[in-house]
Enzyme design. Structure first.
Site: not given
Ligand SMILES: *Cc1c(COP(=O)(O)O)cnc(C)c1O
Length: 407
Positions: A70, A122, A187, A212
């Site tokens: 992690r 978004y 973004d 994407k």
């Protein structure tokens, strides 16, 4: 540790995309990125382990043992190096999704403080900022209102360009100027580093939903933030605690997508350009949103800020919700699905899906009408896509005639 200096400058982005994150392959004797699936790492020397742990807790990279998966993973670090080079950044931090990246950035930079967010965004981003989940106060502003929206406590300005789903463009350099000392995060998911490099325009951080274009094949969920090493340390500190690190198999798939990123982006863009005029000329289409189309870019950002318009088209169909749905249902090649930037073309209905959770008044103000469809153009020949769209538009025409017959 910072990413190694790229072997190629930005003028050789294709070569950079092919080789970034792969610099040590020859010395390792491999030709594909090794995948390290360890959940824990041996700590043969406990004191050295403590030193490594302390460095990572401070946001740095492991000194020797990575301790626990992690905290750090070498396959993820490789993908991070590649993205950092493509964005011209010192560092990059990868997360399990774009939303995990965004929430880590808000926690790392703006916890207990104020954020200015430029709409439209978004749908998930907008919803996160309005959901009262994170300890941040948010002011939504139009791009020209950023300076007035700042207060003494503003920790971050967030902007998306091209914006989702209307493809509105914002002038990054102008927003950076208006923000003054406050860091700006862009973004840049729709643009990719192939078309836009926000750090060169003064942005402090650039984020992508790597789900994407960067992954590019519709088979990976990932988020990345490219930035300075100083901000990267703060992001890693949050990632260690909240556990949003990217999975190594997803990092492998991201690395697998990057070498073809420039050619995928260019081909999809050329296909989109071939469809825009045909869509705009169709009697069922009332409006086409595409960067640079029809006077939508008065300050000339395409060509200056962006190397091209990209491959997303939003268009409005006559007859509203019902006829937009009729069009989607008739399609046989274009996949009805959210997401974008995949090899196959995808179409979705923002008012019904991605922007469903927005206040209807905000949807209306941002031009997200019930008849708006968002098309992510893929790698199929434009004629094949047009044939599909034409028969979809025919179904929409029949829908409209039936609506009128009822009235
Ligand atoms: C998809 C998307 C996100 C969210 O990313 P996930 O990987 O789905 O969490 C954020 N911003 C934009 C512009 C997106 O398209």
């Amino acid at each position: 540790m910072r990413s190694p200096a790229p072997a190629f400058g930005p003028q050789y982005l294709d070569a950079l995309a092919v080789h970034a994150g792969r610099e040590d392959f020859l010395s390792l004797g491999v030709h594909a990125p090794p995948i390290d699936l360890s959940s824990t790492y041996p700590v043969p020397d406990p004191d050295a382990g403590t030193a490594s742990y302390d460095e990572m807790a401070a946001g740095g990279l492991p000194q020797g043992s990575a301790i626990y998966a992690r905290l750090h993973n070498p396959t993820v670090a490789r993908a991070e190096q590649a993205v950092a080079q493509l964005e011209g950044a010192e560092s990059c931090v990868a997360f399990a999704s774009g939303m995990a990246a965004l929430s880590a950035a808000l926690l790392a930079l703006a916890s207990g403080r104020h954020v200015v967010a430029v709409r439209p965004l978004y749908g998930g981003t907008d919803h996160l900022l309005t959901a009262n989940l994170l300890p941040v106060r948010v002011t939504f502003a139009a791009a020209h209102e950023v300076r007035d929206a700042l207060c003494s406590d503003t920790a971050l300005v967030l902007v998306e360009t091209p914006a989702n789903p209307t493809l509105a463009l914002h002038d990054i350099a102008a927003i950076v100027h208006a923000a003054g000392d406050v860091p700006v995060m862009v973004d840049s998911t729709f643009a990719t580093p192939v078309l836009q490099r926000p750090l060169e325009l003064g942005a402090a951080l650039v984020m992508h939903s790597a789900t994407k274009f960067l992954g590019g094949h519709g088979d990976v969920v990932a988020g990345v933030i490219a930035t300075s090493e100083a901000y990267a340390r703060r992001l890693r500190q949050v990632r260690i605690l909240t556990g949003g690190i990217l999975h190594p198999l997803a990092a492998f798939l991201l690395l697998r997508g990057l070498p073809t990123l420039p050619m995928r982006v260019r081909l999809a863009q050329a296909n989109a350009q071939a469809l825009v005029a045909r869509l705009a000329a169709h009697p069922m289409v009332t409006q086409v949103h595409f960067p640079g189309h029809d006077g939508s870019d008065p300050t000339g950002l395409v060509g200056r800020q962006m190397r091209g318009p990209g491959s997303l088209i939003a268009f409005e169909v006559r007859g509203g919700h019902d006829c937009a749905v009729a069009l989607m249902k008739a399609l046989k090649v274009i996949t009805p699905a959210v997401s974008l930037g995949s090899t196959d073309s995808l179409i979705q209905h923002p008012a019904g899906l991605t922007h469903r959770l927005l206040d209807p008044a905000v949807r209306a103000a941002e031009g997200i009408t019930d008849g708006l469809l968002r098309l992510s153009v893929g790698l199929e020949e434009p004629d094949a896509l047009w044939a599909d769209l034409e028969q979809g538009l025919l179904a929409a025409t029949i829908c409209l005639e039936q609506e009128h017959a009822v009235v």
